[in-house]
Enzyme design. Structure first.
Site, PDB file in Angstrom:
ATOM      1  N   LYS A   1       2.484   3.508   6.476  1.00 45.80           N
ATOM      2  CA  LYS A   1       2.439   2.843   5.177  1.00 45.80           C
ATOM      3  C   LYS A   1       3.024   3.779   4.123  1.00 45.80           C
ATOM      4  O   LYS A   1       2.822   4.994   4.183  1.00 45.80           O
ATOM      5  CB  LYS A   1       0.968   2.519   4.855  1.00 45.80           C
ATOM      6  CG  LYS A   1       0.733   1.686   3.606  1.00 45.80           C
ATOM      7  CD  LYS A   1      -0.770   1.369   3.482  1.00 45.80           C
ATOM      8  CE  LYS A   1      -1.106   0.512   2.279  1.00 45.80           C
ATOM      9  NZ  LYS A   1      -2.551   0.208   2.211  1.00 45.80           N
TER      10      LYS A   1
ATOM     11  N   SER B   1      -3.599  -4.595   1.629  1.00 43.90           N
ATOM     12  CA  SER B   1      -2.314  -4.106   1.167  1.00 43.90           C
ATOM     13  C   SER B   1      -1.421  -3.519   2.264  1.00 43.90           C
ATOM     14  O   SER B   1      -0.234  -3.334   2.047  1.00 43.90           O
ATOM     15  CB  SER B   1      -2.543  -3.058   0.087  1.00 43.90           C
ATOM     16  OG  SER B   1      -3.227  -1.940   0.635  1.00 43.90           O
TER      17      SER B   1
ATOM     18  N   SER C   1      -7.932  -3.194   3.311  1.00 38.93           N
ATOM     19  CA  SER C   1      -6.465  -3.189   3.400  1.00 38.93           C
ATOM     20  C   SER C   1      -5.877  -2.866   4.770  1.00 38.93           C
ATOM     21  O   SER C   1      -4.679  -3.025   4.977  1.00 38.93           O
ATOM     22  CB  SER C   1      -5.872  -2.232   2.372  1.00 38.93           C
ATOM     23  OG  SER C   1      -5.921  -2.830   1.092  1.00 38.93           O
TER      24      SER C   1
END
Ligand SMILES: [Mg+2]
Ligand SMILES: [Zn+2]
Lengths: 482, 496, 94
Positions: free
Chosen positions: B81, B156, B180
Site C-alpha cells: 500500500k 482504504s 481498512s
C-alpha cells in the site's frame, strides 16, 4: 519593588534550558552546536511522514536531576502531549511537550537580595523538544521577504522551568535567574552557554497598585537570552505598563518580543487567532512510570550544590563574599576544591585564586577549566611560600612564569635561582655590610625611630635581589641592633 | 511458467522456485505482464517498479543457481500500500500532497520484506491518507473490484486487496485503522489480517491515526497470511508502541482442528444496517464451524454502537495533528503565496482532498478549547468501555465471529454523498481497532456474485488462534479458491 | 445545531485550511450531522472511567543516548519544494 506612582511589580518566569545530552530527545541526531545547516537531521526530527519518536533515556535522567536540585517533586507517572500550532520552524507543526502531567512538580529555591532571603516557588518543570532556527533575509522578522529554515536544533531536548509569580523586583528576578542557572550548571544538566542560546527566558510581568491583592494584567515577553536583556526588558516593560495605567488605560494581555537593538518590547503582531493549542496525549510515545528507586539513583549523582559549598568554605574561614565569588561558577569552585586537597589554608588559597590566578585567566581570556596552572600546581606554589623557599613577592613573578610556560613552581624557582636566602651566615655578612654602609639609619633606629628598620630591610632585600627571607632578615637585624 | 501458476499461493510458488520449476525472474515477469494486462481495468497500482523488481528477482535467481536455500518468501513478488515508506520510491499516500514525495528512508516493514528476499512489484492505490472505505478518495485513480468492475473494492487498502484478488501480486501489505485491511479483503474475497496493535512496527507507515493504525498482510489464503506475518511482525526499537513480545512461528497454528473451541457471536454486530443475505452467508459459515466441532453461542458487546462516534472522534483528532506537517516547507505539494500563513493555507487547501479536509476539520474541532472534554476525552473513556467489553467476552470465548462488513461491495458513488452513512458501515470493524486486538477476514461466500467476508476476533496477541480457526474453515470450504471471472478472461487473453 | 458557521471558520483557521463558500456550508452541515450522531456518547456515564490513550499498555520505552548517523544533506533536502544552500526557504513570516 515600588515603581513610580506606587505600583508594585509582579513577575514570574519560564526558563527553557537545553539539556546536555549527546543526542536529540526523540532521535539519534547529535545535539552539537553549529554544523552546516540541516546536517544534524533525520526523518524523525525533520517530521518526515511515517517517522516516529523514541524517547532518550538521558533526557529523563537530566530532568529528574534538575528537578531534585530545584527541590521539585518528581512525578510517579508522567506523559508527553502534543501542543499543536503551525510555525515553519516546527517540523511537525506540533511540539511534543508535556501538558497536565509534567515530570517535575512543585519546588523552588531561595534567593538573597541585599541580605534578605526569599523563597521563589517553582510551579513545574517539563520536558519538550526545541524548534529549528529561522534565518531572516532582512534585519528582523517583520522586514524580511523570506526566511530560511535550519532544523539542526529541532528536537534538542529542553527542560522548561516555570516559576510562580513570586518576584517583586528586578534584582529578585536577576537573583533567581542567576541562582537557577548556577544550579543547572552545577548539576551539569546543561552547559548553560547563554551566548549559544542554550538557556532562554520568557518574562511575565504585571503591575498592581501597592496594597492590591488581585494580580494586574500581564504581558509575556519571549525568548530573551541574557541577564542584561532580561533586566533592560523588564525596566522597559514596567515603565511602559506604568505609563499605560497612569493614562487610565488597560494593559493588554499579549505576547511581546524584545528588540535588543532599540531596547523596546513590541507586540508580536500575528494574524493568528487566540492560542488554542489543542493539547492531547502523544499517541506515539508511552508514558513514564518513575519509581522511587530511579529517583534515588539520580539523587546519588547530585553534586554538592552551590549553597552547600559556600557554607563549607565559610566554615573554612572564607568571608561570605569570598565564598560567594569562588562558588559562583562550578568550574571555579571545582578548581578551588581540587587545590584544597593539596593545600589546607583556604583563606590564603582563596586570595591567590581570586587574585593572581583570576587576573591571569581574565587577561588571557582563558576559562578556569582550561587553566595552564593546574589546581595542584597552584597548591605547590603556596606550599613553598609557606615553607619560606620563596617570598610572597617572588611568588607573584613565579605564578606569571607558571602561567606562560606551564612549568611547575619548583622548576621555575630552581632554574631562575629564586630560592630565598635563609642561610643565617650568608645573611649576617650582608647585614654587616648594609649596617656599615648606613650608619645614619642605625643611629636613627637606636634613637627610637622604628621606621628606620624598614629602610635597612629594604637595603638588604635589594642587595639580595629580593631573595632574602624577610622574616629571618627582620629577626637578625633586630638581634644585631639590640 | 504454466498458465495457472499465477493463481498459486505463496507457499506453492515457493515450492516451484525451490524446485527450480520456475525462476524468480520468470515469475516476476509474469506478474508484470499481468499487471500490464489488468491495470487499465483495475487500477490497483500507483507505481509499478518493473526494472527494480526484475533486478531483485535476478539476485534471488543467482542465489538459486548457486544452490542457496530459499526462505519462504524469497523471490516472491508482492506489493505494498502506498502509505509505507520505500526509500527512493515515491510514496504518495494516495494524495496530491505527496504526489512527488520520495522518502529518504524505508519503513520497518519495507526493510523486513526486503530482508526476507521478496520482490517489490510496486505501490498500491488507497484512499487518500487511508481515509475512506472505498478507495474512491484516492487523488489518483479509482480502483475497481475485479468481481464486478462497477463496484468499489473497499478501502482504504483497496489496491492491496485487488492486487491479491486479481493475482497482480503474490501478496500485499495493507494498513488498518478502522477496518481498512479487513473490509477490502472481504469485498475482494481475500484473506486480510489486522494484527494486534504493537505486533507490527508502524515506523515508516504514514500516520492516519497513530493509536489505531496497524499494518497487516492481504493474501490468497490463510497459510500465506501466517507466512507474511512471520516476516513482518516482531518488536522494533524505532516504534515506541511496538510491543516486545515473543513472536511465534504463526504457521505452527495452521491445524485443521477446532474441536471444543468456544466461539462467541456478538449480537450487536447484527444490527439494522446488516444485509440479510450477508447475515445468511455468515450463518452458514457458523454452521460449518459448528459441524467441525466448535462450541458456538451468542454473546454481547454492549458498547458496540458507541464505537463509531468514539472511533471517528479519536481517529480524526489524531489525524488533524498527524497531518499538520503537510505545509509545503519540507516536502510535498506547495502553493506559492505572499506569506507563510497564506502558503500554509493554500498548500493545504489545494493539496488535500475533501474527505481528508472533512476529517481534519472534525478532529480539530474535537480537540479545540472547550470541546476536548466533551468529545476527545469522552471518546477515550468510551474506548475503555469497549475494551472492557472485549476483555469480558474473551474470558468466555476463544474467538468472536461476525461479518466483516454489513454489506458486500457497493457501487461507485453509492455512499460518497453521505459521509455519515459511509462511517456507519464501519460498525463491525472499528471496535477492534479501538480495543487494539487482532482480527482476520476470510472469504465466506458470495452475495449476488460479490464476495463476503467472515471476521474472526481474538484477544491481544492471539493471532495464532485466529489462524487456527481461519485455516480450519478454509480447509473445509472452497470460497478462497474461487477467482473473479474477469481475471480468468484476462488470463486467457494474456496467454493467447 | 452543535456547530455554527463561525465555528467552522474558526476551526478551518486553526487547521490552516482555506474553505470555499461551498465547502464552509457543506462542512457545517456534515459536521453537524456527525456531531449529532456523536451526541449519543452523552448517554453513557463515564465519570468513573479512565480514558484509554494506548490500546496496549506499555511504559518507559526509552533509547540510549547514543549518536546515530544523520541522513545526508541531499536526502534531507531532496523533497523540499523550495530550498537554498541547504536551507528550506519559506515566504515572509509576518
Ligand atoms: Mg514550552
Ligand atoms: Zn534526527
Amino acid at each position: 519593588m515600588v515603581v513610580a506612582n506606587n505600583y508594585e511589580m509582579v513577575c514570574g518566569l519560564e526558563v527553557h534550558v537545553e539539556l546536555q545530552t549527546k543526542t536529540k530527545i526523540f532521535c539519534g541526531c547529535t545535539t552539537e552546536f553549529g554544523g552546516d545547516q540541516n546536517t544534524h537531521v533525520c526523518p524523525v526530527c525533520l517530521g518526515m511522514p511515517g517517522a516516529l519518536p523514541v524517547l532518550n533515556r538521558e533526557v529523563v535522567n537530566y530532568a529528574i536531576k534538575a528537578g531534585l536540585a530545584l527541590n521539585c517533586e518528581i512525578a510517579k507517572f508522567s506523559k508527553f502531549d502534543r501542543k499543536n500550532y503551525f510555525y515553519p520552524d516546527l517540523s511537525k507543526n506540533y511540539q511534543t511537550s508535556q501538558f497536565d502531567l509534567p515530570i517535575c512538580g512543585k519546588g523552588g529555591l531561595e534567593i538573597e537580595v541585599e541580605g534578605e532571603k526569599k523563597w521563589i516557588g517553582i510551579t513545574r518543570a517539563h520536558m519538550e523538544e526545541d524548534a529549528g532556527k529561522l534565518v531572516h533575509s532582512g534585519e528582523t522578522i517583520s522586514t524580511s521577504n523570506e526566511s530560511l529554515v535550519d532544523y539542526n536544533r529541532a528536537g534538542v531536548p529542553l527542560l522548561e522551568i516555570v516559576s510562580e509569580p513570586d518576584m517583586r523586583s528586578i534584582p529578585e528576578v536577576l537573583a533567581y535567574l542567576e541562582k537557577l542557572v548556577q544550579i543547572l550548571e552545577y548539576t551539569e544538566v546543561s552547559d548553560c552557554r547563554l551566548e549559544q542560546g542554550s538557556v532562554r527566558f520568557d518574562v511575565n510581568v504585571s503591575l498592581r497598585l501597592v496594597g492590591e491583592i488581585a494580580l494586574g494584567t500581564r504581558t509575556e515577553t519571549k525568548n530573551l537570552n541574557s541577564f542584561s536583556s532580561v533586566r533592560r526588558c523588564m525596566e522597559y516593560e514596567v515603565a511602559r505598563q506604568a505609563r499605560v495605567l497612569d493614562a487610565g488605560e488597560k494593559v493588554i494581555q499579549e505576547t511581546r518580543t524584545w528588540d535588543e537593538g532599540r531596547g523596546v518590547t513590541l507586540t508580536l503582531r500575528s494574524k493568528e487567532e487566540a492560542h488554542d493549542y489543542r493539547y492531547f496525549p502523544e499517541p506515539d510515545l508511552t508514558p513514564l512510570v518513575i519509581d522511587r528507586e530511579w529517583v534515588e539513583r539520580i539523587r546519588k549523582t547530585l553534586p554538592e550544590l552551590p549553597g552547600a559549598r559556600r557554607a563549607r568554605l565559610q566554615e573554612l574561614g572564607l568571608s561570605a563574599y569570598d565564598a560567594g565569588v569562588i562558588t559562583q561558577a562550578k568550574a571555579m569552585s571545582d578548581y578551588f576544591d581540587a587545590a584544597l586537597v593539596h593545600y589546607g589554608d583556604a583563606k590564603a588559597l582563596a586570595n591567590w585564586v581570586m587574585g593572581d590566578l583570576t587576573r591571569l585567566l581574565n587577561s588571557n581570556q582563558c576559562r578556569v577549566a582550561d587553566s595552564p596552572i593546574s589546581p595542584q600546581r597552584l597548591a605547590e606554589l603556596l606550599v613553598i611560600i609557606d615553607k619560606g623557599t620563596i617570598s610572597g613577592k617572588i611568588a607573584k613573578s613565579v605564578i606569571e612564569e607558571m602561567y606562560s610556560t606551564s612549568k611547575d613552581a619548583q622548576t621555575i624557582v630552581k632554574e631562575k635561582g629564586l630560592a630565598q636566602i635563609s642561610d643565617e651566615g650568608a645573611l649576617l655578612g650582608i647585614i654587616d655590610n648594609v649596617l656599615a654602609a648606613n650608619p645614619q639609619s642605625v643611629e636613627d633606629y637606636r634613637a627610637g625611630k622604628d621606621r628606620a628598620i624598614g629602610f635597612l630591610v629594604g637595603q638588604i632585600m635589594k642587595a639580595t635581589k629580593g631573595q632574602a627571607n624577610p622574616g629571618l632578615v627582620n629577626q637578625l637585624l633586630k638581634e644585631k641592633l639590640a | 511458467m504454466a498458465t495457472g501458476d499465477i493463481e498459486k499461493s505463496v507457499s506453492e510458488l515457493h515450492e516451484l522456485l525451490a524446485h527450480k520449476d520456475i525462476s524468480s525472474t520468470e515469475l516476476t515477469q509474469t506478474y508484470i505482464d499481468r499487471i500490464h494486462n489488468l491495470e487499465p481495468d483495475l487500477q490497483a497500482y500507483l507505481t509499478v517498479l518493473e526494472d527494480q523488481a526484475l533486478a531483485q528477482a535476478a539476485v534471488v535467481d543467482r542465489k538459486i543457481a548457486q544452490g542457496g536455500v530459499l526462505s519462504s518468501l524469497e523471490g516472491i513478488p508482492m506489493a505494498m500500500k502506498d502509505n509505507m515508506c520505500t526509500e527512493g520510491v515515491r510514496t504518495s499516500c494516495g494524495s496530491k500532497m505527496l504526489e512527488n514525495f520520495t522518502p529518504p528512508y524505508n519503513a520497518t516493514v519495507t526493510d523486513r520484506l526486503q530482508a526476507a528476499g521478496t520482490i517489490l512489484l510496486g505501490k498500491l492505490n488507497m484512499d487518500e491518507f487511508a481515509m475512506g472505505s472505498s478507495t474512491e478518495n484516492s487523488y489518483f485513480a479509482k480502483t475497481r473490484n475485479p468481481w464486478d468492475l462497477e463496484y468499489v473494492p473497499g478501502g482504504s487498502s483497496g489496491g492491496a486487496a485487488v492486487a491479491v484478488a486479481a493475482d497482480e501480486a503474490g501478496f500485499s501489505l495493507g494498513s488498518d485503522t478502522g477496518g481498512s485491511i479487513r473490509q477490502p479483503a472481504a469485498f475482494c474475497g481475500v484473506v486480510g489480517m489486522k494484527p494486534t496493535y504493537g505486533a507490527v512496527s508502524r515506523y515508516g507507515l504514514i500516520a492516519y491515526a497513530s493509536s489505531l493504525d496497524q499494518i497487516g498482510p492481504l493474501t490468497k489464503n490463510v497459510r500465506d497470511n501466517a507466512l507474511v506475518m512471520n516476516a513482518i511482525a516482531g518488536h522494533d526499537l524505532l516504534d515506541s508502541t511496538s510491543v516486545p513480545f515473543e513472536k511465534p512461528d504463526y504457521t505452527k497454528f495452521l491445524v485443521n482442528d477446532i474441536k471444543g473451541l468456544k466461539i462467541g457471536i456478538p449480537r450487536e454486530y447484527y444490527g439494522e444496517g446488516i444485509d440479510p443475505e450477508v447475515a445468511k452467508g455468515i450463518q452458514s459459515g457458523i454452521q460449518t464451524l459448528i459441524d467441525l466441532g466448535a462450541e458456538v453461542s451468542e454473546c454481547s458487546l454492549p458498547h458496540t454502537e458507541y464505537a463509531i462516534p468514539a472511533y471517528y472522534l479519536i481517529a480524526t483528532a489524531e489525524a488533524s495533528s498527524n497531518l499538520a506537517r503537510y505545509d509545503g516547507v519540507r516536502y510535498g505539494y506547495r502553493a506559492e503565496s505572499e506569506d507563510v500563513l497564506g502558503m500554509f493555507k493554500t498548500t493545504r487547501s489545494e493539496g488535500f482532498g475533501p474527505e481528508v479536509k472533512r476529517r481534519i476539520m472534525l478532529g480539530t474541532y474535537a480537540l479545540s478549547s472547550g470541546y476536548y472534554d466533551a468529545y476527545y476525552l469522552k471518546a477515550q473513556k468510551v474506548r475503555t468501555l469497549i475494551k472492557q467489553d472485549f476483555d469480558q467476552a474473551f474470558e468466555e470465548f476463544d474467538v468472536l465471529l461476525s461479518p466483516t462488513a454489513p454489506t458486500p461491495a457497493f457501487k461507485f458513488g453509492e455512499k460518497s454523498a453521505n459521509p455519515l452513512a459511509m462511517y456507519l458501515s464501519d460498525i463491525t470493524t472499528v471496535p477492534i481497532n479501538l480495543a487494539g486486538i487482532p482480527a482476520i477476514s476470510i472469504p465466506a461466500g458470495f452475495v449476488n456474485g460479490l464476495p463476503i467476508g467472515m471476521q474472526l476476533m481474538g484477544k491481544a496477541f492471539a493471532e495464532g488462534m485466529l489462524y487456527r480457526v481461519a485455516y480450519t474453515f478454509e480447509q473445509n470450504t472452497n470460497y478462497h479458491t474461487l477467482k473473479p471471472s474477469m481475471s480468468r478472461e484476462v488470463l486467457a487473453r494474456g496467454s493467447r | 445545531m452543535k456547530i455554527s458557521r463561525e465555528d467552522v471558520e474558526y476551526v478551518a483557521a486553526l487547521a490552516r485550511l482555506e474553505l470555499t463558500e461551498q465547502e464552509t456550508q457543506e462542512y457545517t452541515e456534515q459536521l453537524n450531522s456527525i456531531l449529532d450522531y456523536a451526541a449519543m456518547l452523552e448517554r453513557l456515564d463515564t465519570s468513573d472511567v479512565v480514558p484509554t490513550a494506548h490500546a496496549v499498555p506499555l511504559h518507559n520505552i526509552l533509547r540510549e543516548d547514543q549518536v546515530r548517523p544523520s541522513i545526508n544533506h541531499e536526502k534531507a533536502l531532496r523533497n523540499a519544494p523550495d530550498g537554498e544552500e541547504g536551507f528550506f526557504r519559506v515566504p515572509k513570516i509576518v
